[in-house]
Design a protein around this motif. Structure first.
Motif, short mmCIF file in Angstrom:
data_model
loop_
_atom_site.label_atom_id
_atom_site.label_comp_id
_atom_site.label_asym_id
_atom_site.label_seq_id
_atom_site.Cartn_x
_atom_site.Cartn_y
_atom_site.Cartn_z
N ALA A 75 0.69 -1.29 0.12
CA ALA A 75 0.20 0.09 0.03
C ALA A 75 0.84 1.21 -0.08
O ALA A 75 0.33 2.31 -0.56
CB ALA A 75 -0.73 -0.10 1.13
N LYS A 76 2.01 1.16 0.36
CA LYS A 76 2.95 2.15 0.57
C LYS A 76 3.58 2.70 -0.78
O LYS A 76 3.96 3.63 -1.18
CB LYS A 76 4.02 2.20 1.58
CG LYS A 76 5.02 3.23 1.77
CD LYS A 76 5.89 2.96 2.86
CE LYS A 76 7.14 4.06 3.00
NZ LYS A 76 8.16 3.73 4.03
N ARG A 77 3.72 1.64 -1.49
CA ARG A 77 4.47 1.52 -3.00
C ARG A 77 3.86 2.49 -3.96
O ARG A 77 4.68 3.06 -4.54
CB ARG A 77 4.68 0.28 -3.23
CG ARG A 77 5.93 -0.02 -4.34
CD ARG A 77 6.01 -1.57 -4.53
NE ARG A 77 6.61 -2.18 -3.41
CZ ARG A 77 6.54 -3.33 -3.31
NH1 ARG A 77 6.29 -4.31 -4.08
NH2 ARG A 77 7.18 -3.74 -2.05
N SER A 78 2.51 2.29 -4.02
CA SER A 78 2.05 2.77 -5.39
C SER A 78 0.33 3.27 -5.21
O SER A 78 -0.13 2.47 -4.42
CB SER A 78 2.25 2.06 -6.46
OG SER A 78 1.27 0.95 -6.55
N ALA A 79 -0.01 4.17 -5.81
CA ALA A 79 -1.45 4.54 -5.77
C ALA A 79 -2.18 3.27 -6.48
O ALA A 79 -3.39 2.91 -6.10
CB ALA A 79 -1.52 5.62 -6.70
N GLU A 80 -1.80 2.46 -7.48
CA GLU A 80 -2.55 1.53 -8.01
C GLU A 80 -2.61 0.33 -6.87
O GLU A 80 -3.55 -0.14 -7.03
CB GLU A 80 -1.62 0.86 -9.22
CG GLU A 80 -1.73 1.67 -10.44
CD GLU A 80 -0.74 2.76 -10.48
OE1 GLU A 80 0.26 2.83 -9.36
OE2 GLU A 80 -0.52 3.83 -11.22
N ASN A 81 -1.73 -0.06 -6.18
CA ASN A 81 -1.44 -0.93 -5.20
C ASN A 81 -2.71 -0.52 -4.04
O ASN A 81 -3.31 -1.49 -3.58
CB ASN A 81 -0.27 -1.21 -4.37
CG ASN A 81 0.61 -1.86 -5.28
OD1 ASN A 81 0.43 -2.41 -6.30
ND2 ASN A 81 2.06 -2.09 -4.92
N ARG A 82 -2.83 0.79 -3.76
CA ARG A 82 -3.91 1.01 -3.02
C ARG A 82 -5.33 0.85 -3.31
O ARG A 82 -6.08 0.21 -2.55
CB ARG A 82 -3.71 2.78 -2.61
CG ARG A 82 -2.43 2.85 -1.71
CD ARG A 82 -2.27 4.18 -1.00
NE ARG A 82 -1.80 5.18 -2.22
CZ ARG A 82 -0.41 5.46 -2.49
NH1 ARG A 82 0.47 4.80 -1.46
NH2 ARG A 82 0.02 6.00 -3.13
N ASN A 140 -1.73 3.95 5.00
CA ASN A 140 -1.17 3.97 3.56
C ASN A 140 -2.37 4.05 2.49
O ASN A 140 -2.45 4.63 1.65
CB ASN A 140 -0.31 2.87 3.40
CG ASN A 140 1.05 3.10 4.13
OD1 ASN A 140 1.43 4.03 4.51
ND2 ASN A 140 1.80 1.86 4.44
N LEU A 141 -3.38 3.03 2.78
CA LEU A 141 -4.70 2.87 2.00
C LEU A 141 -5.17 4.37 1.94
O LEU A 141 -5.92 4.64 1.05
CB LEU A 141 -5.69 1.64 2.45
CG LEU A 141 -4.94 0.47 2.23
CD1 LEU A 141 -5.73 -0.54 2.92
CD2 LEU A 141 -4.61 0.18 0.78
N SER A 142 -5.41 4.88 3.19
CA SER A 142 -6.06 6.16 3.23
C SER A 142 -5.54 7.42 2.32
O SER A 142 -6.29 8.40 2.21
CB SER A 142 -6.12 6.72 4.76
OG SER A 142 -5.11 7.25 5.17
N ILE A 143 -4.32 7.22 2.03
CA ILE A 143 -3.95 8.11 1.13
C ILE A 143 -4.64 8.35 -0.18
O ILE A 143 -4.81 9.35 -0.64
CB ILE A 143 -2.45 7.88 0.78
CG1 ILE A 143 -1.41 7.73 1.87
CG2 ILE A 143 -1.82 8.84 -0.29
CD1 ILE A 143 -0.08 7.33 1.73
N CYS A 144 -5.21 7.43 -0.75
CA CYS A 144 -6.32 7.21 -1.84
C CYS A 144 -7.71 7.80 -1.14
O CYS A 144 -8.17 7.49 -0.21
CB CYS A 144 -6.59 5.71 -2.37
SG CYS A 144 -7.71 5.72 -3.51
N GLU A 145 -7.92 9.05 -1.98
CA GLU A 145 -9.15 9.66 -1.66
C GLU A 145 -10.51 8.84 -1.27
O GLU A 145 -11.46 8.67 -0.63
CB GLU A 145 -9.48 10.95 -2.41
CG GLU A 145 -8.59 12.09 -2.51
CD GLU A 145 -8.43 12.61 -1.08
OE1 GLU A 145 -9.50 12.68 -0.36
OE2 GLU A 145 -7.41 12.62 -0.32
#
Length: 642
Positions: free
Chosen positions: A376-383, A416-421
């Motif tokens: 989840a930290k690595r990329s937006a796509e993963n999140r 880390n997941l919460s970084i995605c709106e």
């Protein structure tokens, strides 16, 4: 004493009514806009009620209580109207149009007149809240003079079918419009409308259809028959309450979470839509292909029509079937395709890790949560991929684990997941807040710090500020601000700042004892927390209890010093705090104090060279000081003349 208790109960009753109104869910009927507008305006009154309840002078005089009594009655009337508007029959709401419009006007007038009688000068509320209430008052005043008539075509269509006795005589085009506009396109919606019709009573908004209930039921049957004709596979809704006991289904009861909200059948191919809801693939595809671009359950507009397989739910359904002696649903071949938002290699890894989170082995859970944290930290796509695959509920379940590493991995993965709106809403709607607060109170220092950072990230959404503030998070954040590491203090401060933007959380922060901690951070040599401490104090100084606590902490000399020597942002915040302190009952005392500390020259410099906000605050404070000095001079002249 008894009168004080009764007056306090008055405020609590108003708060209870307002809280229930703000908690009412969706409005799915022709009056949706009017109902939402009414609920939003009442929500804006909550900070005033909270400040009255939490104010320093908690005892309300009989006269003031008498002035507030009409507001309580108005809120209760609004609550009844909104209850009926939320759960009442859509058909009844349209056919009883005249009564509904009259009720809207009566409730609006009642609220406007109640707000007109509030003695603001006798209540312990801040200037900001008073301005907000006066704005709402003005909106109600305009609204009572304007009546928004709902869809005329809908009313005409419904009336025409309502008055037809021959079930075959209804125009299919009219039935099509009615099913669409009333949102009666699914078996779930039809069943809910049937229940609402049969539960109509006088207390539900005072709109009792009496002998017309049978005709309304026949009208609903016409719509149902038409919808089923258009979609034969939809099936016929059966109410288990009307089955004789010997006809009860013998199969085990399917958990609601395993049923498709559209067909109410066990899902074979569960997929997630953009709103985070899960449906049977075939059902939601037909819904979208028929021209609907909203989520059937929430009525939110779909930002995307991409359907993401819910692998975890499918696995749980399969396990439940096996445990109950049933054949697992056959899986369509297309489900072997990877998630569109993930590379194929990452897709396989995510699915495997989420299955490990369900393991009873702690080491499996620990390693899987740790890997999801890194992914989840690595990329937006993963999140996006991790959340869409259903990991969020499983991570939340790990927050209460006694294993500190599992707890830390889980809360950090959620951070880390919460970084995605899009994930912020999913995390809160899945019930994560209590678990995050638990970690904030009981976890290791690193876990507590990451829990604070997660709350900050989630509180970016305004609705979440209320939820987090009500969860007991603020005292825990205050403790971390006091005893945490440097990073922990920063995380706690950013979370507190964001939460206290909401008026109702300010009193909670003051009562949690945050003011003395902030003052200590403000004066701590080399502490590195001056910026954060001043920013939070600036927000809390607009609260009456906050202003009193800052004054009691002997903040004035410190603030005067910062106005002279601080950074541009800190100078403006210090001036803003000082402006709040130099108002109200202690205004004369505070103005004499700041004037004696030589603040005038510093304010003059700020008014010329500060930030735009700093210039405004400095000019306002200088104006108050000048008026105070003029009054002092006039008093001297009068005294000498006597």
């Amino acid at each position: 004493m008894e009168d004080d208790d009764n007056n306090g109960a008055l405020v609590e009753e108003m708060m209870a009514a307002a809280d229930e109104i703000t908690a009412i869910g969706e409005f799915r009927n022709p009056y949706r806009e009017q109902l939402l507008s009414l609920a939003r305006r009442i929500k804006l009154l909550v900070p005033m009620l909270e400040e009255i309840r939490e104010g320093k002078d908690r005892a309300i005089s009989g006269g003031v209580a008498g002035s507030l009594a009409p507001l309580r009655a108005a809120l209760e009337s609004a609550r009844e109207l909104l209850r009926f508007g939320s759960g009442g029959s859509k058909i009844c709401l349209v056919l009883e149009r005249d009564k509904m419009l009259k009720r809207f006007q009566e409730v609006t007038t009642q609220l406007e007149q109640a707000l007109d009688k509030i003695p603001y000068e006798k209540l312990d509320i801040s200037d900001e809240v008073r301005e907000q209430v006066e704005l709402v008052h003005a909106q109600f005043k305009r609204a009572k003079e304007r009546v928004d008539t709902p869809d005329e075509e809908l009313y005409g269509d419904l009336s025409s079918v309502y008055n037809i006795n021959d079930t075959n005589a209804a125009d299919p085009a009219i039935l099509q419009r009615l099913a669409g506009k009333l949102q009666l396109m699914t078996i779930f919606d039809l069943k809910q409308e049937s229940l609402a019709l049969h539960e109509l009573v006088v207390s539900n908004g005072g709109l009792d259809p009496g002998e017309n209930i049978e005709r309304m039921s026949m009208l609903l049957k016409k719509i149902k028959d038409f919808v089923q004709t258009q979609n034969p596979e939809m099936g016929t809704p059966v109410d288990p309450k009307v089955l004789p006991s010997n006809d009860k289904p013998k199969n085990p009861t399917i958990p609601d979470d395993f049923r498709c909200p559209i067909s109410l059948e066990l899902m074979k191919d569960p997929v997630i839509v953009a709103t985070g809801q899960t449906y049977e693939r075939d059902c939601i595809e037909k819904w979208i292909k028929s021209g609907h671009f909203t989520c059937p359950k929430t009525q939110q507009k779909l930002s995307s029509t991409v359907l993401t397989p819910n692998y975890v739910l499918r696995s749980l359904i399969s396990q439940w079937c096996q445990a109950n002696g049933m054949d697992p649903p056959e899986r369509p071949l297309q489900l072997c395709e990877p998630l569109s938002s993930c590379p194929a290699t990452e897709h396989a890894k995510v699915v495997d890790l989420i299955h490990k989170l369900l393991s009873v082995d702690l080491e499996d859970q620990r390693s899987a949560a740790g890997e999801l944290r890194l992914l989840a930290k690595r990329s937006a796509e993963n999140r996006v991929c991790i959340a869409a695959a259903g990991a969020i509920p499983q991570l939340i379940s790990l927050l209460s684990k006694s294993d500190p590493r599992i707890q830390e991995h889980a809360v950090t993965a959620l951070l880390n997941l919460s970084i995605c709106e899009e994930n912020k809403g999913r995390i809160v709607s899945c019930g994560a807040i209590p678990g995050i607060v638990y970690v904030l109170k009981k976890g290791s220092m690193e876990s507590r710090e990451n829990a604070a950072a997660t709350l900050f990230s989630l509180s970016v959404v305004d609705e979440n500020k209320v939820t987090i503030g009500a969860s007991g998070a603020i005292p825990a954040l205050a403790s971390l601000l006091s005893e945490g590491s440097q990073r922990g203090k920063k995380d706690a401060a950013t979370a507190l700042f964001n939460l206290c933007i909401f008026q109702g959380n300010k009193g909670k922060a003051v009562r949690a004892g945050v003011i003395p901690t902030l003052m200590r951070l403000l004066t701590e040599p080399g502490g590195g927390m001056v910026d954060e401490a001043l920013a939070i104090l600036a927000i809390l100084s607009s609260n009456s209890d906050g202003k009193a606590a800052i004054g009691d902490a002997e903040a004035v000399p410190v603030l005067v010093e910062i106005i002279g020597n601080g950074s541009p942002r800190n100078r403006e915040n210090a001036a803003a705090i000082l402006l709040h302190l130099c108002s109200g009952e202690l205004q004369q005392q505070r103005l004499a104090e700041v004037q004696g500390l030589g603040v005038v020259s510093r304010l003059q410099d700020l008014a010329e060279n500060g930030t735009e906000r700093g210039k405004r605050k400095a000019a306002q404070l200088l104006d108050r000081i000048n008026r105070f000095l003029e009054q002092q001079q006039q008093a001297k002249v009068i005294a000498q003349a006597q």
